[in-house]
Design an enzyme around this catalytic site. Structure first.
Site, PDB file in Angstrom:
ATOM      1  N   ARG A 148       5.796 -13.297   9.323  1.00 43.11           N
ATOM      2  CA  ARG A 148       6.420 -12.016   9.019  1.00 43.11           C
ATOM      3  C   ARG A 148       7.760 -11.920   9.742  1.00 43.11           C
ATOM      4  NH1 ARG A 148       2.481  -7.567  10.868  1.00 43.11           N
ATOM      5  NH2 ARG A 148       4.098  -6.280   9.939  1.00 43.11           N
TER       6      ARG A 148
ATOM      7  N   LYS B 238       4.374   1.083  10.811  1.00 41.55           N
ATOM      8  CA  LYS B 238       4.432   2.336  10.060  1.00 41.55           C
ATOM      9  C   LYS B 238       4.048   3.517  10.939  1.00 41.55           C
ATOM     10  CE  LYS B 238       3.539   0.596   5.357  1.00 41.55           C
ATOM     11  NZ  LYS B 238       2.592   0.605   4.235  1.00 41.55           N
TER      12      LYS B 238
ATOM     13  N   GLU C 157       0.864  -1.176   0.000  1.00 41.49           N
ATOM     14  CA  GLU C 157       0.000   0.000   0.000  1.00 41.49           C
ATOM     15  C   GLU C 157       0.902   1.227   0.000  1.00 41.49           C
ATOM     16  OE1 GLU C 157      -3.530   2.267   2.538  1.00 41.49           O
ATOM     17  OE2 GLU C 157      -2.685   0.386   3.297  1.00 41.49           O
TER      18      GLU C 157
END
Length: 584
Positions: A285, A295, A47
């Protein structure tokens, strides 16, 4: 195919990677065999709402690496369905980061660069199909009602009172939503996977949202749309439209897989896709110690001025790692070594730093730098004279030649190379005591010298050390063997040394898991994560160019900063130390 057959970054032994076993089995079974198409097509779907970090590097290396190793292709697709948080700046930096890591979305002259917004028209068309076939409905509950009726992990959800809304009514409202007749939040389009979906033990199966109203300007489509598809709807449709074979996601999307499978199968039944449809697989992950990868938290570090920007060399962002001096090869090597598994775990930062050292050691030219300078005066060396000394550019690459630097009367040495009252086992400079001569030390690549005294200022700080040199002791000459000394230290000529700013970077956090358990991650910040010193370097270093990496002998690996270095005036960042001594 072995894990490292085509992977130039692979180590001596293949790493664990369960995804490769899946791909091998699919190839053997012909699961994704289609005329004129590769049997392995992956995608990296970020994204564009921030800068990529080391966790994304794992996904990039996995997806592009699989495509490379199995003669397939990997698409770069931007999931740009959230216009309020996305920007072209992030698109540009993501593309640049993928290229820098050594990968390309181009194959055979075709660029496989996609945007979810490319599919807005098709996504809308498919949504209408789902409404017409009774597999989606417009829900007009308030956000509070919807949340309450969704239930929780121990309580089944409750059907919305709008769940059985007539198809034509849902269709008309949905079209009016698209036409801009409603405010944000007034209606939501939801899927109806089954009649009892709201009782599913998997929360994401409870009538997941497909579309929401957002009167927001999109960085690519402008104001054409005021309804935007949800990620869980967009992602599988995009995969299917692009003929993706293996859709690789992190473990948090495991519960989303039933909806993924239902959606692509349902739309394939409707004639929107050809089979075989994509399949989703989940992997753990990257959890790396001594960093945060949220983020939101990274943005907080930038906004609060804790770091200088997204490319601050202390940041785990790819732009930060690049500026720090990491190489694409070292990150690929790291990702290969840690492998791909389904089990969550923590990878020690030392593993990443070790991959960097292993990559740089055979290819980084050597240089001498004095980081904390102390003047050394050779009393018996003639004033104004200079003797040329040399050393290999790299000890294992004689074909690279030698570098040359002068030996003069005044030199710079490290402050730690003199001790007024020596500790046991200290073999560097110590002064004469009680009629006994001072210590003898070899100046690396130069002469053996003997300490004769030192100066101190009014505060008791040593400001200069005095020595005499032995003219027949020069390294590389027959007389050098006549002198047996234990100390061997680096130095540079005070007359010709390059004065340079050197930034000594360290880990940004003091704790291995700075944000674990919801604690304040900023409380774990390392106050010594950056120390800036004025150093003296051998004269040839004035020609260093941005991004050029070196091993400063005895200190570690350094890079000429890609932002602040100027011709003839480089600024150096410490990439990593020579050995992992963190916490030891």
């Amino acid at each position: 195919m072995s894990n490292d057959k085509k992977n130039p970054a692979a180590g001596n032994a293949p790493s664990s990677n369960f995804v490769r076993a899946i791909v091998d089995n699919d190839l053997a079974a012909g699961t994704h065999k289609r005329d004129g198409m590769p049997e392995v097509i992956t995608r990296f779907p970020p994204e564009p709402n921030g800068y990529l970090h080391i966790g994304h590097a794992k996904s990039i290396c996995l997806n592009f690496g699989l495509a490379r190793d199995y003669d397939g292709r990997c698409h770069l697709r931007f999931d740009d369905t959230n216009p309020e948080k996305e920007d072209q700046e992030y698109v540009d930096t993501i593309m640049d980061s993928v290229k820098w890591l050594g990968f390309s979305w181009e194959q055979g002259g075709t660029e496989y660069l996609h945007y979810a917004s490319d599919y807005f028209g098709k996504l809308y068309e498919m949504a209408e199909y789902l409404i017409r076939t009774g597999k989606a409905y417009v829900d007009s509950q308030s956000a509070e009602e919807m949340s309450k009726n969704r239930g929780n992990f121990g309580t089944p959800g409750t059907n919305s009172r709008f769940r059985d809304r007539p198809v034509e009514e849902s269709l008309q409202i949905f079209r009016d939503m698209k036409a801009g007749k409603y405010k944000d939040g007034e209606h939501v389009l939801r899927a109806k996977m089954s009649e009892d979906a709201m009782a599913s033990p998997i929360m994401t199966n409870r009538d997941p949202a497909l579309y929401r109203i957002r009167h927001a300007h999109h960085h690519r489509t402008g104001d054409d749309w005021c309804i935007y598809p949800m990620y869980d709807y967009t992602h599988p449709v995009s995969d299917a439209l692009e003929d993706i074979t293996h859709s690789l996601c992190t473990l948090e999307f495991q519960d989303h897989r039933p909806f993924y499978d239902w959606l692509v199968e349902t739309l394939a039944d409707g004639g929107f896709f050809q089979r075989p449809v994509p399949r989703q697989y989940e992997f753990a992950r990257l959890n790396l110690t001594y960093v945060v990868t949220s983020k939101r938290k990274l943005r907080q570090l930038v906004d609060d001025g804790v770091v200088t920007g997204w490319d601050d060399p202390r940041m785990p962002t790819i732009v930060g790692l690049r500026r720090r001096g990491y190489t694409p090869e070292s990150i690929q090597l790291f990702c290969d070594r840690i492998g791909v598994s389904k089990a969550d775990g923590w990878i020690d930062m030392g593993t990443l730093e070790g991959a960097l050292r292993d990559d740089l050691d055979p290819k980084a030219p050597r240089a001498i730098a004095v980081l904390r300078p102390l003047k050394l005066i050779v009393d018996n060396f003639p004033e104004g004279e200079a003797h040329a000394c040399s050393s290999p550019v790299h000890p294992h690459h004689p074909e690279w030649g030698n570098r040359s630097f002068p030996f003069t009367r005044e030199l710079w040495i490290e402050q730690e190379d003199f001790m007024e009252t020596p500790a046991k086992g200290y073999f560097r400079f110590t002064p004469p005591v009680d009629g006994q001569p001072g210590s003898r030390v070899r100046l690396k690549y130069g002469y053996v010298v003997e300490c004769t005294g030192y100066d101190k200022d009014a505060d008791g700080k040593v400001t200069a050390v005095y020595v005499n040199y032995f003219p027949d002791s020069k390294s590389g000459t027959p007389g050098a063997d006549n002198y047996k000394v234990k100390g061997n230290i680096t130095w540079v000529s005070a007359a010709t040394a390059l004065e340079a700013e050197v930034r000594l970077y360290d880990r940004l956090f003091l704790e291995p898991q700075p944000d674990a358990g919801g604690k304040d991650f900023k409380a774990a910040l390392n106050p010594n994560a950056l120390e800036t010193v004025t150093a003296y370097l051998e004269p040839g270093m004035k020609d260093a160019v941005a991004d050029q990496r070196f091993q400063f002998e005895r200190h570690g690996y350094f890079v000429a900063d890609r932002v602040d270095s100027q011709p003839g005036k480089p600024v150096f960042n410490r990439v990593t130390t020579l050995k992992d001594s963190w916490g030891k």
